[in-house]
Design an enzyme around this catalytic site. Structure first.
Site, PDB file in Angstrom:
ATOM      1  N   ALA A  66      61.978  -9.096 120.851  1.00 50.75           N
ATOM      2  CA  ALA A  66      61.803  -9.071 122.301  1.00 50.75           C
ATOM      3  C   ALA A  66      61.367 -10.455 122.772  1.00 50.75           C
ATOM      4  O   ALA A  66      60.875 -11.265 121.987  1.00 50.75           O
ATOM      5  CB  ALA A  66      60.760  -8.025 122.692  1.00 50.75           C
ATOM      6  N   GLY A 112      62.310  -5.615 118.398  1.00 46.91           N
ATOM      7  CA  GLY A 112      63.215  -4.886 119.283  1.00 46.91           C
ATOM      8  C   GLY A 112      64.659  -4.937 118.828  1.00 46.91           C
ATOM      9  O   GLY A 112      65.450  -4.042 119.144  1.00 46.91           O
ATOM     10  N   GLU A 115      64.934  -2.247 116.295  1.00 44.54           N
ATOM     11  CA  GLU A 115      64.821  -0.984 117.026  1.00 44.54           C
ATOM     12  C   GLU A 115      66.129  -0.660 117.749  1.00 44.54           C
ATOM     13  O   GLU A 115      66.549   0.504 117.808  1.00 44.54           O
ATOM     14  CB  GLU A 115      63.655  -1.053 118.008  1.00 44.54           C
ATOM     15  CG  GLU A 115      62.301  -1.037 117.293  1.00 44.54           C
ATOM     16  CD  GLU A 115      61.131  -1.275 118.228  1.00 44.54           C
ATOM     17  OE1 GLU A 115      60.210  -0.438 118.226  1.00 44.54           O
ATOM     18  OE2 GLU A 115      61.122  -2.299 118.946  1.00 44.54           O
ATOM     19  N   GLU A 135      55.703  -6.662 114.544  1.00 41.62           N
ATOM     20  CA  GLU A 135      54.824  -6.588 115.713  1.00 41.62           C
ATOM     21  C   GLU A 135      53.341  -6.685 115.393  1.00 41.62           C
ATOM     22  O   GLU A 135      52.561  -7.258 116.169  1.00 41.62           O
ATOM     23  CB  GLU A 135      55.104  -5.285 116.486  1.00 41.62           C
ATOM     24  CG  GLU A 135      56.378  -5.298 117.310  1.00 41.62           C
ATOM     25  CD  GLU A 135      57.611  -4.885 116.524  1.00 41.62           C
ATOM     26  OE1 GLU A 135      58.659  -4.629 117.138  1.00 41.62           O
ATOM     27  OE2 GLU A 135      57.528  -4.811 115.269  1.00 41.62           O
TER      28      GLU A 135
END
Length: 260
Positions: A66, A112, A115, A135
């Site tokens: 991200a 992300g 994900e 993360e």
């Protein structure tokens, strides 16, 4: 919608979405998530699109994570809203599409990015792919479904270790764990995905829609996957695709599914 961070190519009923932020290693920001949602929604509604492939531009990254600069100063409530909106708009949305989605993982798929790949129906990786959820090294946890989808794909223990160490796994280990279905040299990645997509596109879109629904139901705590399968199985008997598929089989010819 005019796309700034993605582009779409369509051929032979197969659409390929490419995330195009190479200077940011295709990192997901709010604009990119919105564009992806819009693209997936439009392709889902297009009867001519039988399969969707998603990948990243360049050779370094599928999606390297991200865009941290967008949320580094968020409050608790803003953080919760970020995760909730992202899951609804993109990650859960992709998982529940009735059009099959293949992730072509080229290079880094981190945070992300992993994900997003895990929300697709399955994944194919290039030999140089690296995957992980780093993360916790930033003082936060995966927020786009990573803590739920990773254990279901590779097992609780492996997922716990990968998340808690903020480590990365290579393509060979990801294949061994079942995180990806195939590993190929990078120049063969898209051709293989197109080959698989072509095979999928020959089958009944209606049956595939219900198969996705039934498989997903088995991973939801509030649904009985077996019951969903039974209902979907019966529903198929009332479709034009079922009539065409069984007739073609009995007539020993290739089926021409109408998609209804």
């Amino acid at each position: 919608m005019e796309y700034e961070n993605i582009y779409i190519e369509e051929e032979n009923n197969i659409a390929t979405i490419t995330i195009n932020r190479p200077k940011k290693l295709n990192a997901l920001n709010k604009r990119t998530i919105l564009e992806l949602h819009t693209a997936f929604k439009e392709l889902e509604e297009d009867a001519n699109t039988k399969v969707i492939i998603i990948t990243g531009s360049g050779e370094k990254a599928f999606v390297a994570g991200a865009d941290i600069s967008e949320f580094a100063h968020f409050s608790e409530d803003q953080g919760r809203q970020l995760a909730a909106e992202g899951q609804e708009r993109l990650f859960d949305f992709v998982e529940n599409l009735t059009t099959p989605v293949i992730a072509a993982v080229n290079g880094f798929a981190l945070g992300g990015g992993l994900e997003l790949a895990m929300s697709c129906h399955f994944r194919v990786a290039s030999e140089n792919a690296k995957m992980g959820l780093p993360e916790v090294s930033l003082g936060v946890i995966p927020g786009y479904g990573g803590t739920q989808r990773l254990p279901s794909l590779i097992g609780k223990g492996r997922a716990m270790e990968l998340i808690m160490t903020a480590g990365m796994t290579d393509a060979a280990k990801a294949l061994d764990w079942g995180l990806v279905n195939h590993v190929v040299p990078q120049d063969e990645l898209i051709p293989l995905c197109l080959k698989i997509a072509s095979r999928i596109s020959n089958n009944s879109p209606i049956a595939i829609k219900y198969a996705i629904k039934a498989v997903n139901a088995g991973f939801k705590y509030d649904e009985n996957g077996y019951a969903v399968e039974i209902d979907a199985f019966g529903t198929c008997f009332g479709t034009a695709d079922f009539k065409e598929g069984t007739t073609a089989f009995l007539e020993k010819r290739k089926a021409n599914f109408p998609g209804s």
